[in-house]
Design a protein around this motif. Structure first.
Motif, PDB file in Angstrom:
ATOM      1  N   THR A 223       1.436 -11.999  12.204  1.00  0.00           N
ATOM      2  CA  THR A 223       0.398 -10.648  12.450  1.00  0.00           C
ATOM      3  C   THR A 223       1.433  -9.496  12.868  1.00  0.00           C
ATOM      4  O   THR A 223       1.443  -8.275  12.503  1.00  0.00           O
ATOM      5  CB  THR A 223      -0.561 -10.837  13.229  1.00  0.00           C
ATOM      6  N   GLU A 224       2.462  -9.962  13.782  1.00  0.00           N
ATOM      7  CA  GLU A 224       3.215  -8.753  14.348  1.00  0.00           C
ATOM      8  C   GLU A 224       4.219  -8.011  13.149  1.00  0.00           C
ATOM      9  O   GLU A 224       4.447  -6.908  13.066  1.00  0.00           O
ATOM     10  CB  GLU A 224       4.085  -9.440  15.360  1.00  0.00           C
ATOM     11  N   LYS A 225       4.509  -9.082  12.383  1.00  0.00           N
ATOM     12  CA  LYS A 225       5.528  -8.695  11.332  1.00  0.00           C
ATOM     13  C   LYS A 225       4.758  -8.645   9.996  1.00  0.00           C
ATOM     14  O   LYS A 225       5.534  -8.314   8.713  1.00  0.00           O
ATOM     15  CB  LYS A 225       6.721  -9.432  11.073  1.00  0.00           C
ATOM     16  N   GLU A 226       3.573  -8.640  10.044  1.00  0.00           N
ATOM     17  CA  GLU A 226       2.566  -8.719   8.762  1.00  0.00           C
ATOM     18  C   GLU A 226       2.926  -7.465   7.561  1.00  0.00           C
ATOM     19  O   GLU A 226       3.153  -7.660   6.387  1.00  0.00           O
ATOM     20  CB  GLU A 226       1.284  -8.497   8.802  1.00  0.00           C
ATOM     21  N   GLU A 227       3.191  -6.116   8.093  1.00  0.00           N
ATOM     22  CA  GLU A 227       3.591  -5.097   7.234  1.00  0.00           C
ATOM     23  C   GLU A 227       4.795  -5.255   6.494  1.00  0.00           C
ATOM     24  O   GLU A 227       5.260  -5.025   5.315  1.00  0.00           O
ATOM     25  CB  GLU A 227       3.655  -3.774   7.961  1.00  0.00           C
ATOM     26  N   PHE A 228       5.974  -5.763   7.265  1.00  0.00           N
ATOM     27  CA  PHE A 228       7.222  -6.370   6.808  1.00  0.00           C
ATOM     28  C   PHE A 228       7.062  -7.261   5.499  1.00  0.00           C
ATOM     29  O   PHE A 228       7.494  -7.258   4.469  1.00  0.00           O
ATOM     30  CB  PHE A 228       8.281  -6.796   7.726  1.00  0.00           C
ATOM     31  N   PHE A 229       6.367  -8.363   5.902  1.00  0.00           N
ATOM     32  CA  PHE A 229       6.182  -9.490   4.922  1.00  0.00           C
ATOM     33  C   PHE A 229       5.349  -9.027   3.652  1.00  0.00           C
ATOM     34  O   PHE A 229       5.674  -9.001   2.493  1.00  0.00           O
ATOM     35  CB  PHE A 229       5.416 -10.471   5.532  1.00  0.00           C
ATOM     36  N   ALA A 230       4.325  -7.858   4.066  1.00  0.00           N
ATOM     37  CA  ALA A 230       3.319  -7.566   2.764  1.00  0.00           C
ATOM     38  C   ALA A 230       4.389  -6.697   2.074  1.00  0.00           C
ATOM     39  O   ALA A 230       4.380  -6.795   0.616  1.00  0.00           O
ATOM     40  CB  ALA A 230       2.340  -6.649   3.270  1.00  0.00           C
ATOM     41  N   LYS A 231       5.316  -5.675   2.633  1.00  0.00           N
ATOM     42  CA  LYS A 231       6.360  -5.142   1.834  1.00  0.00           C
ATOM     43  C   LYS A 231       7.121  -5.857   0.916  1.00  0.00           C
ATOM     44  O   LYS A 231       7.451  -5.457  -0.092  1.00  0.00           O
ATOM     45  CB  LYS A 231       6.947  -4.305   2.604  1.00  0.00           C
ATOM     46  N   THR A 232       7.728  -6.925   1.541  1.00  0.00           N
ATOM     47  CA  THR A 232       8.456  -7.900   0.987  1.00  0.00           C
ATOM     48  C   THR A 232       7.801  -8.406  -0.264  1.00  0.00           C
ATOM     49  O   THR A 232       8.467  -8.272  -1.451  1.00  0.00           O
ATOM     50  CB  THR A 232       9.053  -8.868   1.761  1.00  0.00           C
ATOM     51  N   LEU A 233       6.544  -8.945  -0.168  1.00  0.00           N
ATOM     52  CA  LEU A 233       5.858  -9.540  -1.092  1.00  0.00           C
ATOM     53  C   LEU A 233       5.524  -8.935  -2.309  1.00  0.00           C
ATOM     54  O   LEU A 233       5.578  -8.864  -3.497  1.00  0.00           O
ATOM     55  CB  LEU A 233       4.538 -10.413  -0.514  1.00  0.00           C
ATOM     56  N   VAL A 475      -0.692  -4.067  -2.799  1.00  0.00           N
ATOM     57  CA  VAL A 475      -1.866  -4.899  -2.203  1.00  0.00           C
ATOM     58  C   VAL A 475      -1.663  -4.756  -0.801  1.00  0.00           C
ATOM     59  O   VAL A 475      -0.618  -5.305  -0.239  1.00  0.00           O
ATOM     60  CB  VAL A 475      -1.893  -6.232  -2.809  1.00  0.00           C
ATOM     61  N   PRO A 476      -2.471  -4.084   0.023  1.00  0.00           N
ATOM     62  CA  PRO A 476      -2.271  -3.869   1.460  1.00  0.00           C
ATOM     63  C   PRO A 476      -2.614  -5.177   2.027  1.00  0.00           C
ATOM     64  O   PRO A 476      -3.229  -6.211   1.587  1.00  0.00           O
ATOM     65  CB  PRO A 476      -3.259  -2.862   1.765  1.00  0.00           C
TER      66      PRO A 476
END
Length: 599
Positions: A223-233, A475-476
């Protein structure tokens, strides 16, 4: 005398000194020189105009093969360095260098493909009749067909060049992000700081509090890094889709199906058969929830042990058990695996800073393999070790085959590994010393069916739907979580009380750029290997030779042709897949029966 098998692999026999290896530096420098020469030869190569050009084609193929093996040797070694220590910054730099060399090689390979595709059809057929080229008929035809699916040589070269710091760069970023994560979990009264891989191993811990805490701490990290992972995916998905669009590929499954040499009808038949037969596994999940004293099974309890006497194996005991069971199947598998154990081919030590998961990688110049995992003593770990040894044995079985005819697809790769895993899992159940032990070991088998039929199905559903939505834009995070939960509810047929919304962030497979849809081939391999295993049980130790013949054919025919030749089965029909599923249903029903009996 008891043999002590090392738990840390030997990489120095390949390139001494790790990421500071002088021998590796020399090898990488040689790669640059060899690649420059190869590129010159490829540029001078002209489209064949007669069957007399067969020797010219053969010479280029041999040079390409040598180049490929040279690059693979260092690439596999660097991958091992990255896995064994995520803090090895020098290995990260070497990985980028290797990726750049691979991209250059890929450009030359694509020119060869393009030139072969331009060859007149009549000339092409004549070329393949020549002794020099005849044995490469399947792979050469495949390359030629692939070239017709691609853009022009210049356009494909540009895509390959941009993918180094774009497409593949995002995948490497994911590895870095996960490598930086550590969580603190209380285990047996002691606070322990663990890597993602170590924390994941706690999913099968006997203490429910430990399982829940490790899951929740990891969920906090995702959750803490979710935006990084979402950007990557999203970036990986966007690059992939844009490339497909330029090539005129409307279906995101076109590439993975082609890579796995299988038809859409085969994939549809497999998932169709599974979807129709999920209820026994839902019943198993419900039974397990009751045994754990719960109304429904939470995600973090899926791998939980249901008996007090869950057997633990030291690494030595696990190795000996594997060798004993492999020996009952056939001498070559057992002897090969013993060699792997004795010669330090396996990295199993449970320590910080290792990458999560497990893999087997081949080192073509030395004709060796290396296996990576984190061993913590469970039967599941023993099965994983057998699984990876199955991969290594597949490469061993292919040694008599020319290197260009060894590039087997992931779905049949998972057949060999799962077959080896089954030998061990089946034996463990049969050798159980008590009812509790039999229940625990039987459940380990059923858990694999749940993983392949439910967990991996949910991954496939998520990825399919993600790509459909990604076509319309980014996709957010919130939607990724929704897609994941929807896919898990459907994949597990409503059998879970709670799902894992950030599973899309936690699963490395979604971020692998070299193989898209890194999910359905596992299920294919699982069910396909059940058919192979059934034949092995019928024929006994004499089957090993036939099994190795099947493995040698895995890189020179389609999945459908392989099944027809060696099993006499049509895998585009649900009936084939239902035979294997029925065997798994028996395990689930036996588990329910045993755990429902009065004590």
């Amino acid at each position: 005398m008891t043999v002590h098998y090392p738990e840390v692999w030997d990489l120095d026999s390949l390139f001494p000194g790790g990421s500071d290896s002088r021998k590796l530096r020399v090898h990488m420098n040689e790669s640059v020189t060899k690649l420059e020469t190869f590129e010159e030869h490829v540029q001078k190569f002209e489209v064949p105009t007669s069957k007399e050009d067969a020797s010219k084609v053969f010479e280029l193929l041999e040079e390409m093969n040598h180049m490929m093996r040279h690059l693979s040797q260092s690439g596999a070694f660097i991958g091992c360095l990255m896995a064994q220590n995520t803090q090895d910054k020098k290995a990260g730099i070497l990985e980028s260098e290797a990726a750049s060399l691979s991209a250059r090689f890929q450009n030359s390979f694509q020119k060869i493909q393009q030139d072969l595709s331009k060859t007149d059809d009549t000339v092409w057929e004549e070329l393949l009749t020549k002794d020099l080229l005849h044995k490469f008929t399947f792979i050469l035809n495949e390359w030629r067909e692939e070239a017709k699916m691609l853009l022009s040589e210049k356009e494909e070269s540009l895509i390959t060049a941009l993918s180094i710091d774009g497409y593949h760069g995002w995948s490497q970023l994911y590895d870095m992000l996960v490598g930086e994560i550590s969580v603190t979990v209380t285990v047996e009264g002691e606070k322990k700081t663990l890597s993602v891989g170590q924390a994941n191993n706690l999913s099968s811990h006997k203490d429910a509090t430990v399982r829940k805490e490790s899951y929740e701490k990891l969920e906090e990290a995702w959750t803490e890094k979710e935006e990084f992972f979402a950007k990557t995916l999203n970036s990986i998905g966007g690059f992939r889709l844009e490339t497909y669009k330029k090539r005129g590929w409307g279906n995101p499954l076109q590439e993975p199906l082609h890579i796995n040499r299988m038809k859409q009808e085969t994939l549809d038949a497999m998932w169709g058969a599974i979807s129709k037969n999920k209820q026994p596994f839902v019943d198993y999940l419900n039974q397990k929830a009751q045994l754990l004293g719960k109304d429904g099974l939470d995600w973090y309890d899926v791998d939980a042990p249901v008996t007090e006497s869950t057997q633990q194996f030291t690494y030595q005991e696990g190795a000996e058990f594997i060798l004993e069971q492999f020996g009952k199947f056939g001498p070559e598998l057992a002897q090969f695996s013993k060699h792997a154990f004795e010669n330090g081919w396996i990295e199993a030590e449970d320590r910080p800073n290792k990458r999560p998961g497990g893999f087997c990688t081949g080192l073509p110049l030395s004709e060796e393999s290396r296996i990576f995992m984190t061993y913590s003593g469970s039967m599941s770990n023993v099965a994983t070790l057998a699984h990876e040894l199955g991969h290594a044995f597949h490469s061993y079985a292919l040694r008599p085959v020319h290197s260009l005819n060894r590039s087997y697809a992931m779905n049949v790769a998972e057949t060999a590994s799962t077959f080896a895993e089954m030998i061990v899992a089946d034996a463990a159940v049969k050798n159980a010393q008590s009812k509790d032990e039999k229940i625990a070991l039987l459940e380990d088998k059923v858990q694999r069916s749940v993983a392949f039929f439910m967990n991996i199905h949910s991954r496939f559903l998520f990825e399919t739907r993600f790509y459909e939505e990604r076509k319309n834009g980014v996709v957010p995070v919130a939607r990724l979580n929704e897609l994941m939960e929807e896919a898990q509810n459907e994949g597990f047929a409503g059998g879970l009380a709670s799902t894992h919304p950030h599973f899309w962030a936690s699963k490395l497979h979604f971020y692998i750029t070299y193989v898209p849809f890194y999910n359905f081939p596992y299920t294919f391999g699982y069910l396909f290997s059940l058919s192979v295993y059934a034949k092995a049980l019928e024929e006994g130790s004499s089957f090993e030779e036939k099994y190795m013949a099947l493995l040698r054919d895995t890189a020179i025919m389609s999945a459908e042709d392989l099944a027809m030749k060696h099993l006499g089965e049509d895998i585009t029909q649900q009936a084939f897949w239902e035979k294997g599923i029925a065997l798994c249903v028996q395990d689930a029903e036996e588990f329910i029966s045993l755990t429902s009996e009065e004590a």
